[in-house]
Design an enzyme around this catalytic site. Structure first.
Site, mmCIF file in Angstrom:
data_model
loop_
_atom_site.group_PDB
_atom_site.id
_atom_site.type_symbol
_atom_site.label_atom_id
_atom_site.label_comp_id
_atom_site.label_asym_id
_atom_site.label_seq_id
_atom_site.Cartn_x
_atom_site.Cartn_y
_atom_site.Cartn_z
ATOM 1 N N TYR A 1 7.168 3.882 -5.246
ATOM 2 C CA TYR A 1 6.576 3.521 -6.534
ATOM 3 C C TYR A 1 6.360 2.016 -6.546
ATOM 4 O O TYR A 1 7.318 1.241 -6.583
ATOM 5 C CB TYR A 1 7.519 3.964 -7.652
ATOM 6 C CG TYR A 1 7.016 3.807 -9.070
ATOM 7 C CD1 TYR A 1 5.704 3.446 -9.361
ATOM 8 C CD2 TYR A 1 7.880 4.051 -10.135
ATOM 9 C CE1 TYR A 1 5.276 3.320 -10.669
ATOM 10 C CE2 TYR A 1 7.460 3.931 -11.451
ATOM 11 C CZ TYR A 1 6.157 3.555 -11.712
ATOM 12 O OH TYR A 1 5.729 3.427 -13.009
ATOM 13 N N LYS B 1 3.182 6.281 -5.476
ATOM 14 C CA LYS B 1 2.640 6.166 -6.826
ATOM 15 C C LYS B 1 2.162 4.730 -6.981
ATOM 16 O O LYS B 1 2.968 3.791 -6.945
ATOM 17 C CB LYS B 1 3.678 6.502 -7.895
ATOM 18 C CG LYS B 1 3.110 6.371 -9.314
ATOM 19 C CD LYS B 1 4.170 6.603 -10.387
ATOM 20 C CE LYS B 1 3.560 6.375 -11.776
ATOM 21 N NZ LYS B 1 4.565 6.490 -12.857
#
Length: 294
Positions: free
Chosen positions: A136, A164
């Site tokens: 992320y 992400k």
């Protein structure tokens, strides 16, 4: 393209009771609703899920409850990122025990370690369980980038399978896509279609808490070859995306306000967040009605 956790992933809010306790019944209700409306994955205890203010025990209980509710109809990705490698390793193991299908791990925030330390952090977590891991990258919250070169090196790890992307660095995303098999998920709703069009896997979306079917339809139209319709649907959603994500309040606050107005489980936010005021909620509801009646 690889989609290890599905294409349409919702960064689900964490419902609380009016007293601020974890609302597991509400979480099961909301999760079931989201999956029925087109989400094929749920990300729990991410930023939208108020992970900084939920306990380790609450995180595990949430995973177990949602797993029970959705069974195998959707993947469950558990947000476990902390600035402490040892704590994150513990959360990875607990998420695996609770029934998660994958892990979302944010870069270690606040201490701002160098790239070699960031890489070591992710590797240690990936080695801690058998679950696949989604990196992320959200530098405006963490204070650090996960540099493209670091992601390229980490892509060789067999359990690091996805990213992400909230970097707003579209060129870097394309460079990594071109050189790895990583599944790239848009982490900013305004980029859902753009990243998908260049080979992304889909999205991890806050706005899909309130528009699960509409955002899924963007991907479906693109996959069907109707790029004009995909663009039209993305553009139609833009005013509400902007209101939820860029109106001066955290997306968690605006999303919970709109969910409550829609009679879906949400409850209050936990301090230090504060609830949206009535005008903000009314404005969100007006935009939602315009969008869903066109």
């Amino acid at each position: 393209m690889k989609t290890p956790f599905g294409r349409a992933l919702c960064a689900m809010i964490t419902p609380f009771t009016t007293s601020g306790a974890l609302d597991l019944d509400g979480a099961q209700h909301l999760a079931t609703h989201l999956v029925a409306q087109g989400c094929d994955g749920l990300v729990l205890s991410g930023t939208t899920g108020e992970s900084p203010t939920t306990t380790d025990a609450e995180k595990s209980a949430l995973i177990a409850a949602v797993r029970e509710a959705v069974a195998d109809r959707a993947s469950i990705v558990a947000g476990i990122g902390t600035p402490d490698t040892r704590h994150t390793v513990d959360l990875a193991r607990e998420a695996e025990k609770a029934g998660a299908d994958g892990l979302l791990v944010v870069a270690p925030y606040y201490s701002r370690p160098p790239q070699d330390a960031i890489e070591a952090h992710f590797r240690e977590i990936a080695d801690a369980s058998e679950l696949p891991l989604m990196l992320y990258d959200i530098p405006f919250r963490t204070g650090i980038r996960v540099a493209p070169e670091t992601i390229l090196r980490l892509s060789a790890h067999p359990r690091i399978v996805a990213v992400k992307d909230c970097s707003s660095d579209f060129l870097a995303a394309q460079k990594v896509l071109a050189r790895t098999d990583l599944a790239y998920y848009a982490g900013s709703d305004e980029h859902n279609l753009a990243l998908y069009a260049v080979g992304g896997a889909g999205y991890v979306s806050t706005v899909s808490n309130v528009l699960p079917d509409r955002l899924r339809a963007v991907l479906d139209a693109f996959d069907a070859g109707d790029t004009t319709q995909a663009a039209r649907l993305q553009q139609q959603a833009t005013p509400l995306i902007e209101a939820i994500m860029s109106a001066g309040l955290p997306g968690t606050v605006t999303t919970k306000a709109l969910l409550t107005a829609l009679d879906l489980p949400a409850g209050p936010v936990r301090a230090p967040l504060r609830p949206a005021d009535d005008k903000t909620t009314d404005d969100l509801m007006s935009l939602y009605k315009i969008l869903t009646t066109t």
